[in-house]
Each structure stands twice: as structure tokens, then as C-alpha cells.
Design a protein around this motif. Sequence first.
Motif, mmCIF file in Angstrom:
data_model
loop_
_atom_site.group_PDB
_atom_site.id
_atom_site.type_symbol
_atom_site.label_atom_id
_atom_site.label_comp_id
_atom_site.label_asym_id
_atom_site.label_seq_id
_atom_site.Cartn_x
_atom_site.Cartn_y
_atom_site.Cartn_z
ATOM 1 N N PHE A 252 0.887 -1.191 0.187
ATOM 2 C CA PHE A 252 0.021 -0.203 0.105
ATOM 3 C C PHE A 252 0.951 1.017 -0.088
ATOM 4 O O PHE A 252 0.611 2.173 -0.833
ATOM 5 C CB PHE A 252 -0.929 -0.143 1.289
ATOM 6 C CG PHE A 252 -1.831 1.202 1.312
ATOM 7 C CD1 PHE A 252 -2.947 1.032 0.540
ATOM 8 C CD2 PHE A 252 -1.825 2.118 2.194
ATOM 9 C CE1 PHE A 252 -3.753 2.102 0.780
ATOM 10 C CE2 PHE A 252 -2.363 3.404 2.351
ATOM 11 C CZ PHE A 252 -3.759 3.184 1.451
ATOM 12 N N TYR A 253 1.716 1.127 0.702
ATOM 13 C CA TYR A 253 2.861 2.441 1.182
ATOM 14 C C TYR A 253 3.427 2.688 -0.304
ATOM 15 O O TYR A 253 3.507 3.930 -0.927
ATOM 16 C CB TYR A 253 3.712 2.083 2.092
ATOM 17 C CG TYR A 253 4.511 3.247 2.676
ATOM 18 C CD1 TYR A 253 4.397 3.648 3.675
ATOM 19 C CD2 TYR A 253 5.787 3.615 2.041
ATOM 20 C CE1 TYR A 253 5.221 4.825 4.112
ATOM 21 C CE2 TYR A 253 6.540 4.436 2.419
ATOM 22 C CZ TYR A 253 6.166 5.271 3.566
ATOM 23 O OH TYR A 253 7.200 6.344 4.030
ATOM 24 N N ALA A 254 4.000 1.510 -1.116
ATOM 25 C CA ALA A 254 4.789 1.790 -2.344
ATOM 26 C C ALA A 254 3.855 2.191 -3.471
ATOM 27 O O ALA A 254 3.967 3.149 -3.987
ATOM 28 C CB ALA A 254 5.272 0.584 -2.816
ATOM 29 N N ASP A 255 2.436 1.859 -3.360
ATOM 30 C CA ASP A 255 1.398 2.221 -4.274
ATOM 31 C C ASP A 255 1.151 3.693 -4.263
ATOM 32 O O ASP A 255 1.041 4.528 -5.142
ATOM 33 C CB ASP A 255 0.003 1.145 -4.300
ATOM 34 C CG ASP A 255 -0.782 1.598 -5.193
ATOM 35 O OD1 ASP A 255 -0.462 1.611 -6.449
ATOM 36 O OD2 ASP A 255 -2.045 1.882 -4.703
ATOM 37 N N ILE A 256 1.014 4.131 -2.998
ATOM 38 C CA ILE A 256 0.390 5.551 -2.873
ATOM 39 C C ILE A 256 1.632 6.335 -3.187
ATOM 40 O O ILE A 256 1.501 7.594 -3.785
ATOM 41 C CB ILE A 256 0.049 5.880 -1.486
ATOM 42 C CG1 ILE A 256 -1.389 5.071 -0.835
ATOM 43 C CG2 ILE A 256 -0.023 7.373 -0.994
ATOM 44 C CD1 ILE A 256 -2.394 5.526 -1.740
ATOM 45 N N LYS A 257 2.890 6.096 -2.736
ATOM 46 C CA LYS A 257 3.809 7.017 -3.141
ATOM 47 C C LYS A 257 4.334 7.221 -4.440
ATOM 48 O O LYS A 257 4.500 8.032 -4.989
ATOM 49 C CB LYS A 257 5.191 6.724 -2.078
ATOM 50 C CG LYS A 257 4.919 6.572 -0.589
ATOM 51 C CD LYS A 257 5.209 7.807 0.125
ATOM 52 C CE LYS A 257 4.705 7.982 1.451
ATOM 53 N NZ LYS A 257 5.440 8.596 2.381
ATOM 54 N N GLN A 258 3.858 6.060 -4.884
ATOM 55 C CA GLN A 258 4.313 5.931 -6.609
ATOM 56 C C GLN A 258 3.341 6.605 -7.128
ATOM 57 O O GLN A 258 3.514 7.624 -8.045
ATOM 58 C CB GLN A 258 4.106 4.332 -6.943
ATOM 59 C CG GLN A 258 4.095 4.129 -8.639
ATOM 60 C CD GLN A 258 5.532 4.449 -9.189
ATOM 61 O OE1 GLN A 258 6.723 4.781 -8.506
ATOM 62 N NE2 GLN A 258 5.589 4.858 -10.543
ATOM 63 N N ARG A 259 1.919 6.491 -6.736
ATOM 64 C CA ARG A 259 0.942 7.464 -7.469
ATOM 65 C C ARG A 259 1.328 8.813 -7.043
ATOM 66 O O ARG A 259 1.153 9.702 -7.970
ATOM 67 C CB ARG A 259 -0.537 6.982 -6.657
ATOM 68 C CG ARG A 259 -1.038 5.744 -7.301
ATOM 69 C CD ARG A 259 -2.356 5.534 -6.533
ATOM 70 N NE ARG A 259 -2.974 4.326 -6.577
ATOM 71 C CZ ARG A 259 -3.789 3.801 -7.311
ATOM 72 N NH1 ARG A 259 -4.816 4.944 -7.957
ATOM 73 N NH2 ARG A 259 -4.335 2.763 -7.320
ATOM 74 N N MET A 260 1.707 9.164 -6.231
ATOM 75 C CA MET A 260 2.149 10.653 -5.874
ATOM 76 C C MET A 260 3.168 11.174 -6.550
ATOM 77 O O MET A 260 3.035 12.284 -7.326
ATOM 78 C CB MET A 260 2.743 10.888 -4.455
ATOM 79 C CG MET A 260 1.611 10.743 -3.398
ATOM 80 S SD MET A 260 2.377 10.737 -1.789
ATOM 81 C CE MET A 260 2.583 12.550 -1.551
ATOM 82 N N ARG A 261 4.284 10.412 -7.039
ATOM 83 C CA ARG A 261 5.460 10.664 -8.023
ATOM 84 C C ARG A 261 4.632 11.115 -9.172
ATOM 85 O O ARG A 261 5.038 11.980 -10.031
ATOM 86 C CB ARG A 261 6.438 9.706 -8.081
ATOM 87 C CG ARG A 261 7.200 9.676 -7.066
ATOM 88 C CD ARG A 261 8.347 8.539 -7.141
ATOM 89 N NE ARG A 261 9.160 8.419 -5.766
ATOM 90 C CZ ARG A 261 8.627 7.186 -5.240
ATOM 91 N NH1 ARG A 261 7.762 6.384 -5.496
ATOM 92 N NH2 ARG A 261 9.208 6.861 -3.733
ATOM 93 N N LYS A 262 3.623 10.135 -9.633
ATOM 94 C CA LYS A 262 3.144 10.496 -10.890
ATOM 95 C C LYS A 262 2.394 11.775 -11.451
ATOM 96 O O LYS A 262 2.235 12.399 -12.293
ATOM 97 C CB LYS A 262 1.993 9.025 -11.312
ATOM 98 C CG LYS A 262 2.652 7.888 -11.869
ATOM 99 C CD LYS A 262 1.792 7.078 -12.470
ATOM 100 C CE LYS A 262 2.395 6.010 -12.850
ATOM 101 N NZ LYS A 262 1.501 4.503 -12.552
ATOM 102 N N VAL A 263 1.856 12.051 -10.043
ATOM 103 C CA VAL A 263 1.039 13.300 -10.006
ATOM 104 C C VAL A 263 1.801 14.554 -9.761
ATOM 105 O O VAL A 263 1.545 15.691 -9.391
ATOM 106 C CB VAL A 263 -0.173 13.158 -9.405
ATOM 107 C CG1 VAL A 263 -1.250 12.330 -9.793
ATOM 108 C CG2 VAL A 263 -0.065 13.194 -7.806
ATOM 109 N N GLY A 264 3.219 14.345 -9.598
ATOM 110 C CA GLY A 264 4.144 15.382 -9.325
ATOM 111 C C GLY A 264 4.213 15.815 -7.942
ATOM 112 O O GLY A 264 4.600 17.009 -7.673
#
Length: 443
Positions: A252-264
Motif C-alpha cells: 500500500f505504501y509503495a502504491d501510494i507513494k508511486q501514485r504521488m510521484r506520477k502526479v508530481g
Amino acid sequence: MAQSRQLHLGAFMRPVSIHTGAWRYPGAYPDANFNFTHLRHFAQRLESAKFDAFFMADHLAVLNMPIAALKRSHTVTSFEPFTLLSALAGATERIGLVATASTTFDEPYHIARRFASLDHISGGRAGWNIVTTANPDAALNFGYDDQMEHDARYVRAREFYDVVTGLWDSFADDAFPRDVEAGLYFDPARMHVLNHKGPQLNVRGPLNIARPIQGWPVIVQAGASDAGRQLAAETAEVIFGAEANLAAGKAFYADIKQRMRKVGRHPDALKILPAAFVVVGETVAEAQAIRARLDSLVHYDNGIGSLNGMLGYDVSGFDPDGPLPEIPETNASKSARERMIHLARTENLTIRQLAQKAGSYSGLAFVGTAKTIADEMEQWLVEEGSDGFNVMFPWLPGGLDAFVDKVIPELQRRGLFRNEYEGPTLRDHLGLARPANQFFPAG
Ligand SMILES: Cc1cc2nc3c(=O)[nH]c(=O)nc-3n(C[C@H](O)[C@H](O)[C@H](O)COP(=O)(O)O)c2cc1C
């Protein structure tokens, strides 16, 4: 070895404890959800332990369970969060005050005003737990026949967030010269009229309150579905996760932080705090015995009611001693349903056993001594399963006192938790920057 990152700790106060047997535990305050003296005492104790925030959950209907279940639990009822947290703001000085408010059944102008007010009243300690309201009964209390569909709730939530944050930015920080000589109270050039016209919402603005002390109260979310995660990655500064073990927490942690990177967004701009049910004993065996006693106080009627609510589907007609049948997709919370189905399948549980877990607490639990609990919390932090926890107390006051008296000093000894608050605001505690005003970037 001293840790460079430290844990952030919220106190999860859904009508005092999430455990439906909590009010029956020896020494518990059965009326604590409506006893302000007790609630004030809890908040002050949490503040003395340097908790980041007192988090007030909220539901806009009694929980959607049959009366046979409801009548057996204190979790049926609670105070309205703003009223309670405004009172607690006057009884505390540092601890963050997080209120839950729904984007489905409220209006952005109301929400923006209430949080701006709480932030000013508390000296910059407010947080907004954005929920889209999974309980279908809430619709019946607001003039609707049925609940809005799951993903449509999140579409509205996204626009709602833009409107609320836009309203908070109605005034520059220096918009109020209050020039007594000139007779000028505020400078219209430092005021922004939002004029929002969107697919779901029309709001003119400006907000009739000065910009909150924190700029924006801290944005909190707990959505776990794809739509919920995406909204959180785009907007949240704290997530209350519900992952039941470290492997799931890390994913979950990796998924959320990855999604954050994608939206800058920078990954540090969001803290992930899974809910953790914590039972402290002098020995592991004692902690397990406390939990077993507590769980034994969950009545079957209550357990099955909790289970039906989480599944969004009534399984009370099936053999309680048989396996869980196939559960169709429903419009309720997706994550809770999937968690219960997964638990039933992996642990091979009967409906009765699953109901017992649903009524007690089926998610992540740390049951042990201060040392074993600190070990587990440290592992989650070090392995990037979380940035801290939203602590659920098994019963109050005893479960809270045990955490404050035993676990907090152990965490502090290891350098995993603060000895003093970093500053006066909730953003200071969480290490979150004050957002710039989008209409007056220089302030
Ligand atoms: C720790 C935690 C606290 C929550 N508190 C509330 C609450 O106070 N009120 C509410 O309506 N929903 C609450 N929820 C439910 C979430 O807002 C969300 O609906 C749920 O996690 C399901 O995710 P989904 O909506 O993305 O399917 C909470 C969830 C978690 C994990």
C-alpha cells in the motif's frame, strides 16, 4: 541505534473504541462517548504523551446493523465532531484535532467555514478527514432514497476538495490591515472570489473567514479502493490505512507513494498511518489474555451485524458454522469487504468465527509487551510499511493508559518518537509544509 525518521501517532476515537465489547471490559467507562469530562481527560493524556492528533471518526447515521446488533454496542452513537473538537481545543494546547466530514452529504462552503474556524480557534491544529460515506443509511437522513454510487462519490469528492481549498485561499495572509486611522478593515485587492462553476458544484465565494492559521487544515483520508487511493495520492497529507499485515502495508505504501510521484507530488508530503489495534500487557501471554477476554464480550448478534456491514451483504441467513458464501459486488466500502473475504478464505473461518473477528477488530493488531509492540512499530517504519500509526485503544481508560505509560516511553527511549512537540501546529507535528495561497503565492 537512533532512527532518523520518527513515528507519527494519531489516536483513533471512533466512539471511544472501535471494539464493540470495549464498554463491557472491567474498569471501562461505558458512557465515555457522551461524557465530556472523560473525553477531555483522554485528550489531555494523549497530549501529555505528545500524540500528533486526536482523530474523531464520524458517521451520519447509526451504524447500518439490525437493532439486535446495535443495542449491544457503544459504537452506535457519538458526538458531532466539530462540537466536540471545538470544546477540546479549549482544553488542550498542542495536540492536533482531526474531524471527519463527508463530501457526499455536506456542502463545501459549510465544510470550509467549519474547518477554518476550528483551525483559528485551536491555534492551527485542525485536520479534515475527508470521507465519502460508505454507510447507505446516511442517504436516508438527508432526503435521498439511495446512496450515491461508489466512484461517483469520489468524483464529487475531488471537485469538493478543489472548492474547499479554493475557499480557504479567499484572503491573502495580509488581507486585513485593520487600519483604524484610515478606517480600512480589509484590502479588496487581497481577496479572491472563487466563482467555481463545475460539473457537480457551483460556489461563488469568497469564504467569510480569514485564511486558516495552517493555510489549509491538514488533509486526511482513508479511502482504500482504486478511486480512494487516487484521490489520496492527489490531495491527502495523511492516510489512515487499514492494511492488516506488514506485507500488505508495504504494498500500500509503495502504491501510494508511486501514485504521488506520477502526479508530481513529493512522497514526503503525505504520511501513511495504518490503523493499529494495540493491546499492552506485562507479558505477551497477559496481553493475549486481555484480548481474549475483550473479544469474549462481543455478542454474536453484534458480530454478525458488524460482519454484514463490512460485507455490504446480509449473511445471517446462512449456516453460522459453515463457510462464507460467494459475496456479490456491492455499493458499500470495497476494501472492508475484500479484507473480510480474504480473512475467511485464508484462515478457513466459519461465518461465526468471522463475525467474532468483525465485532472485535479484524485488522492490524499489536498484542504484546511495550518491547514487542515497539519492535513491530519500528519494523513497519524501517521497512516502509508506514510513517506511524493511527492507534486504536482496546478499551478506555485502561488501554489508553497502558499505551501512554508503557509503549510511549519505550518508543522515546529508542528515538522513535518525540519527547516534545516540534511546534504549535498539526503541520509542525507531521513535518508538513504550510501550503502557499494559490491566488496570492507570495502570501
Ligand atoms: C482508520 C479508518 C478510519 C475511518 N473513519 C471513517 C469515518 O470516521 N467515517 C466514515 O464515513 N468512514 C470512515 N472510514 C472509511 C473510509 O473513509 C473509506 O470509505 C473506506 O476505507 C473504504 O474505502 P473506499 O471508500 O475507497 O472503498 C475509515 C476508514 C479507516 C481505515
